[in-house]
Design an enzyme around this catalytic site. Structure first.
Site, PDB file in Angstrom:
ATOM      1  N   ASP A 113       0.849  -1.173   0.000  1.00 26.70           N
ATOM      2  CA  ASP A 113       0.000   0.000   0.000  1.00 26.70           C
ATOM      3  C   ASP A 113       0.896   1.238   0.000  1.00 26.70           C
ATOM      4  OD1 ASP A 113      -2.452   1.384   0.132  1.00 26.70           O
ATOM      5  OD2 ASP A 113      -2.255   1.597   2.297  1.00 26.70           O
ATOM      6  N   ASP A 170      -0.231   5.070   1.052  1.00 27.31           N
ATOM      7  CA  ASP A 170      -0.438   5.967   2.186  1.00 27.31           C
ATOM      8  C   ASP A 170      -0.476   5.186   3.494  1.00 27.31           C
ATOM      9  OD1 ASP A 170      -0.746   8.559   0.839  1.00 27.31           O
ATOM     10  OD2 ASP A 170      -2.527   7.650  -0.051  1.00 27.31           O
ATOM     11  N   LYS A 174      -9.497  -2.648  -3.333  1.00 26.43           N
ATOM     12  CA  LYS A 174      -9.400  -3.272  -2.014  1.00 26.43           C
ATOM     13  C   LYS A 174     -10.642  -2.967  -1.192  1.00 26.43           C
ATOM     14  CE  LYS A 174      -5.667  -0.976  -1.129  1.00 26.43           C
ATOM     15  NZ  LYS A 174      -4.517  -0.403  -0.388  1.00 26.43           N
ATOM     16  N   ASP A 210      -1.385  -1.076   5.939  1.00 29.38           N
ATOM     17  CA  ASP A 210      -1.577  -0.463   7.256  1.00 29.38           C
ATOM     18  C   ASP A 210      -3.009  -0.591   7.744  1.00 29.38           C
ATOM     19  OD1 ASP A 210      -2.510   1.429   5.281  1.00 29.38           O
ATOM     20  OD2 ASP A 210      -2.574   2.933   6.882  1.00 29.38           O
TER      21      ASP A 210
END
Length: 276
Positions: A26, A28, A201, A226
């Site tokens: 990922d 961010d 996602k 995250d």
């Protein structure tokens, strides 16, 4: 020992870095945070380059093209070529292209979105039109208009198939949360009674399309994220080794509230680069 530490140390699920041939990550909260590179991110990417690892940076953001995102990452201190970036817009375009091929379906689409989505659909061979489209494709935009949403509702009621790039209900801004694709999709669903097919996602479809891009196999691919509710669950369902980093949304004390677990829990990618 904390539950997260038990997961990290469990040998039954841990595939060492040397066993992983391809990496999905990922963006961010993993590589960047508030437009600044996360410490260790640049070194991790350089390690992948030096060891010829195949990798892709994934994002549910469908606003920007890979070239735009590469420039944004460069400004944050990360050199990532645009061919190493995979967005929900690209995954959506690839999904629709696969749906059309050999099926007799048309390649006409009405879109609500920005350059990231329209460029991806154009390059996949789609005609963007509001005249009898086969698909209504909803993506992220900062300029949702009542007229465009009304058009989408009418086209879906007339038979167009409803597709959305990602399910995120809100997105960040300097002034606080703002409505995003999932919120607008809910509005359209309420008006039409039609649920969209969502490509991004946590649909593992996005991960599978990314792996196809770099000729990766699930048993030798890892996903770094995250968020337990998108990155980790989708990685798990795609059969990948999953790495949760605590530099973004999900915090350590939240992991136990989910009925599934990542294979590893690390403070940040700085800890991961030391394992490769």
């Amino acid at each position: 020992m904390a539950e997260a530490d038990k997961v990290k140390d469990a040998p039954a699920v841990y595939r060492s870095g040397q066993d992983i041939e391809c990496w999905l990550t990922d963006m961010d909260g993993v590589l960047v945070h508030e437009n600044q590179a996360v410490p260790g991110a640049a070194e991790l990417i350089q390690r992948w380059v030096d060891t010829s690892k195949r990798f892709l940076v994934l994002t549910n953001n469908s606003i920007f093209t890979p070239r735009d995102l590469a420039a944004r990452l460069r400004a944050s201190g990360l050199e990532i070529p645009e061919e190493n970036i995979w967005t929900s817009a690209l995954a959506t375009a690839q999904f629709l292209k696969d749906q059309v091929q050999g099926s007799g379906s048309g390649n006409r689409a009405y879109t609500i979105g920005e350059a990231g989505l329209t460029t991806a659909l154009h390059e996949a061979g789609f005609i963007l039109t509001d005249q009898d489209p086969d698909f209504v494709v909803l993506g992220e935009t900062r300029t949702y208009s009542f007229e465009a949403i009304t058009m989408a509702i009418r086209l879906i009621l007339a038979g167009a198939r409803f597709i959305a790039t990602n399910p995120d209900a809100t997105g960040p801004s300097k002034d606080g949360p703002m409505p995003a694709t999932g919120a607008i999709a809910a509005l359209i669903t309420k008006a039409t009674g039609r649920e969209p097919y969502i490509v991004g996602k946590p649909n593992p479809m996005m991960f599978r399309s990314a792996m196809n891009q770099i000729d990766a196999h699930s048993e030798t691919t890892a996903m770094i994220g995250d968020r337990m509710d998108t990155d980790i669950i989708a990685g798990m369902e795609a059969g990948l080794h999953t790495v949760l980093v605590l530099s973004g949304i999900t915090q350590r004390d939240e992991i136990a509230s989910y009925p599934f677990r990542p294979n590893q829990v690390l403070n940040s990618v700085a800890d991961l680069k030391n394992q490769l």
